[in-house]
Scaffold this motif. Structure first.
Motif, PDB file in Angstrom:
ATOM      1  N   PHE A  90      50.575  33.208  10.468  1.00 44.47           N
ATOM      2  CA  PHE A  90      50.237  33.763   9.152  1.00 44.47           C
ATOM      3  C   PHE A  90      50.969  35.085   8.921  1.00 44.47           C
ATOM      4  O   PHE A  90      51.365  35.404   7.810  1.00 44.47           O
ATOM      5  CB  PHE A  90      48.724  33.963   9.004  1.00 44.47           C
ATOM      6  CG  PHE A  90      47.973  32.682   8.775  1.00 44.47           C
ATOM      7  CD1 PHE A  90      48.384  31.774   7.798  1.00 44.47           C
ATOM      8  CD2 PHE A  90      46.858  32.367   9.527  1.00 44.47           C
ATOM      9  CE1 PHE A  90      47.699  30.596   7.581  1.00 44.47           C
ATOM     10  CE2 PHE A  90      46.167  31.184   9.318  1.00 44.47           C
ATOM     11  CZ  PHE A  90      46.584  30.292   8.345  1.00 44.47           C
ATOM     12  N   ASP A  91      51.117  35.851  10.004  1.00 45.38           N
ATOM     13  CA  ASP A  91      51.801  37.145   9.889  1.00 45.38           C
ATOM     14  C   ASP A  91      53.280  36.930   9.539  1.00 45.38           C
ATOM     15  O   ASP A  91      53.847  37.663   8.726  1.00 45.38           O
ATOM     16  CB  ASP A  91      51.643  37.919  11.205  1.00 45.38           C
ATOM     17  CG  ASP A  91      51.831  39.417  11.005  1.00 45.38           C
ATOM     18  OD1 ASP A  91      51.361  39.941   9.983  1.00 45.38           O
ATOM     19  OD2 ASP A  91      52.454  40.054  11.881  1.00 45.38           O
ATOM     20  N   LEU A 132      47.320  32.943  13.965  1.00 44.26           N
ATOM     21  CA  LEU A 132      47.311  34.220  13.242  1.00 44.26           C
ATOM     22  C   LEU A 132      48.704  34.836  13.175  1.00 44.26           C
ATOM     23  O   LEU A 132      49.105  35.384  12.150  1.00 44.26           O
ATOM     24  CB  LEU A 132      46.361  35.201  13.925  1.00 44.26           C
ATOM     25  CG  LEU A 132      44.929  35.209  13.392  1.00 44.26           C
ATOM     26  CD1 LEU A 132      44.033  36.025  14.304  1.00 44.26           C
ATOM     27  CD2 LEU A 132      44.882  35.759  11.975  1.00 44.26           C
ATOM     28  N   ASP A 133      49.421  34.746  14.310  1.00 40.21           N
ATOM     29  CA  ASP A 133      50.794  35.260  14.316  1.00 40.21           C
ATOM     30  C   ASP A 133      51.638  34.534  13.273  1.00 40.21           C
ATOM     31  O   ASP A 133      52.498  35.122  12.616  1.00 40.21           O
ATOM     32  CB  ASP A 133      51.434  35.060  15.699  1.00 40.21           C
ATOM     33  CG  ASP A 133      50.725  35.848  16.785  1.00 40.21           C
ATOM     34  OD1 ASP A 133      50.281  36.973  16.510  1.00 40.21           O
ATOM     35  OD2 ASP A 133      50.617  35.329  17.908  1.00 40.21           O
ATOM     36  N   PHE A 189      53.434  35.929   6.019  1.00 40.59           N
ATOM     37  CA  PHE A 189      53.229  37.134   5.200  1.00 40.59           C
ATOM     38  C   PHE A 189      54.556  37.869   5.013  1.00 40.59           C
ATOM     39  O   PHE A 189      54.911  38.282   3.912  1.00 40.59           O
ATOM     40  CB  PHE A 189      52.197  38.033   5.890  1.00 40.59           C
ATOM     41  CG  PHE A 189      51.947  39.336   5.192  1.00 40.59           C
ATOM     42  CD1 PHE A 189      51.018  39.419   4.158  1.00 40.59           C
ATOM     43  CD2 PHE A 189      52.609  40.491   5.582  1.00 40.59           C
ATOM     44  CE1 PHE A 189      50.786  40.626   3.517  1.00 40.59           C
ATOM     45  CE2 PHE A 189      52.375  41.693   4.946  1.00 40.59           C
ATOM     46  CZ  PHE A 189      51.460  41.765   3.906  1.00 40.59           C
TER      47      PHE A 189
END
Lengths: 411, 91
Positions: B40-41, B37-38, B44
């Motif tokens: 993906f951040d 998830l990090d 982003f």
């Protein structure tokens, strides 16, 4: 509570418009200092009612960038208050059976700022993508989940959303986990961080917000006063450590107060209008659970939102439950100072109630200048008062009709 | 491209609040503290910085260089939406 364990409070933590330690909160509370003020934000000029009770809390002072990337303000409050509560209780992950420790938390709107930021990006800025963490920051159960992850709490973890009674329900239900012997410790409380543009506009539309007292904005919330005009939105959090009386005594913990009873009931009548019968049912349920007669209650920390309807209804409900004793006991609404913390209201007010029991001083209802014939009880107007208190009741009522009432006993 | 790696390294260093000199092309994301998830951040943030859109990666992203390579590939395929300056980034 027959055939169950006695439940006590051994830890408290707070983030509030009256300070971010229990000591500071208590000092301000007993001095009648209001945390309500004009909002200074980039959207202030677009508000019709530009006051709120915000917490002086900068997450960057307490969390790393990586942590902040996944923590909405509501979760930051909760983690910060939970640490205080555990420290206050003299506990840490090593001294607890973490699989027999749970966390129940109440919140009305969860990660409101994250939800709103997402909408802003999509609808206002015309962007096509949202931050990857948006769901995880906005979901209502995020705060309780982060507490569980941080301390490795493998016991029950539930988030209650019953609007303004959310945290009273969370604490009451958590007390049952201790009473029934399911858990050794429970972290319980509520957190709310909804002072966002969209949320405040939605409350404005509901027409329940207090008019700004132009002479003194800090005095805009006037519970039980004839000139009351509504509630003032606030933000913050309070967390408690609950455990059994026997366990607390065995480890030599300081007992702040005992949870003597808890009751909940629903108005089952109207989505916003409070009902005398419903509020009375919730108070009676708490008395029955505690096995107390109405005459044994010395003080009520009222829901006392400052709306014309709530305060008259709550007064009538207190009369219905307590009969002639309603005129003997003391009642105050501390929302006059810290505002209405919505999903965190019950928790923050339970801190106020605990402090009243410990200090044997009653926090005042501030800004009560004009008597209202419909509100004719003893509301500890404008000055804290020393009084012997053995049992105190904390009332929380809500849109949606769910009332949560907790009775504390002096330790 | 070296610049892409440098930008990714800076984004990661800022997020983790670590010295960027400790991040090499071969640094494994999970080992330096970034879960999926990090990552993906970070992607982003990189989308904003470079003005590109990153579809869900088909290849496994394991190292910092994997992120940079993915971005380089997309930079070649996609016409940037605007100049890739920090001022353009809307975070």
């Amino acid at each position: 509570m027959a055939n169950t364990r006695r439940v006590v409070i051994t830890g408290m933590g707070i983030v509030s418009p009256l300070g971010n330690t229990v000591e500071e909160f208590g000092l301000n509370l007993m001095q009648g200092i209001s945390g309500i003020k004009r909002l200074e934000t980039d959207f202030s000029d677009q508000l019709e009612i530009n006051i709120a009770a915000s917490a002086d809390f900068d997450g960057a002072q307490h969390f790393s960038k990586k942590e902040l990337a996944v923590l909405d303000r509501v979760s930051q409050f909760a983690l910060y208050a939970a640490q205080q509560a555990l420290d206050n209780a003299g506990l840490d992950a090593d001294s607890m059976d973490t699989n027999k420790t749970g966390c129940y938390l109440g919140t009305g709107m969860g990660g409101a700022a994250s939800t709103e930021e997402g909408y802003h990006r999509l609808f206002k800025e015309g962007q096509s993508r949202l931050k990857p963490f948006t769901v995880l920051m906005a979901m209502n159960n995020a705060a309780a989940s982060h507490i569980a992850m941080h301390y490795g709490l493998g016991g029950p973890n539930l988030t209650y959303t019953t609007a303004c009674s959310s945290s009273a329900i969370a604490i009451g239900e958590a007390s049952r986990q201790i009473a029934y012997g399911h858990c050794d410790y429970m972290l319980a409380g509520g957190s709310e961080a909804l002072l966002t543009f969209g949320t405040i506009k939605a409350w404005e539309a509901l027409r329940t917000l207090a008019k700004v007292d132009e002479q003194n904005p800090a005095a805009s919330c006037k519970p039980f006063s004839a000139d009351r005009s509504g509630l003032v939105l606030g933000e913050g959090c309070a967390m408690f450590v609950l455990e059994s009386y026997d366990a607390a005594m065995a480890r030599g913990a300081t007992i702040h107060a005992e949870i003597a009873g808890y009751g909940t009931a629903n108005d089952a009548s109207h989505i916003t209008q409070p009902s005398v019968a419903g509020q009375a049912r919730a108070m009676q349920a708490a008395l029955d659970n505690a096995g107390l007669a109405p005459e044994q209650i010395d003080y009520i920390n009222a829901h006392g939102t400052g709306t014309p309807l709530n305060d008259a209804t709550e007064t009538a409900a207190i009369k219905q439950v307590f009969g002639p004793h309603a005129y003997q006991l003391a009642i105050s609404s501390t929302k006059s100072m810290h505002g209405h913390l919505m999903g965190a209201a019950g928790a923050v007010e339970l801190v106020a109630t605990t402090l009243a029991l410990q200090a044997q001083w009653l926090p005042p209802t501030m800004h009560l200048q004009q008597p209202d014939p419909e509100c004719d009880l003893h509301y500890v107007a404008n000055h804290a008062t020393p009084q012997h208190v053995r049992y105190a009741m904390s009332n929380s009522f809500a849109f949606g009709g769910t009332g949560g009432v907790i009775i504390l006993k002096k330790s | 491209m070296e610049n892409t790696f440098e930008t990714v390294r800076t984004l990661i260093a800022e997020k983790l609040e670590i010295d960027k000199a400790t991040i090499s092309p071969d640094s494994v994301l999970t080992e330096i503290g970034l879960d999926s998830l990090d990552t993906f951040d970070i992607i982003f943030d990189a989308e904003d910085t470079f003005g590109i859109k990153v579809p869900t990666p088909k290849e496994e992203i394991k190292t910092v260089q994997d992120v940079a390579t993915l971005l380089d590939q997309l930079l070649r395929e996609q016409a940037p939406e605007g100049p890739a300056t920090p001022a353009q980034a809307q975070r």
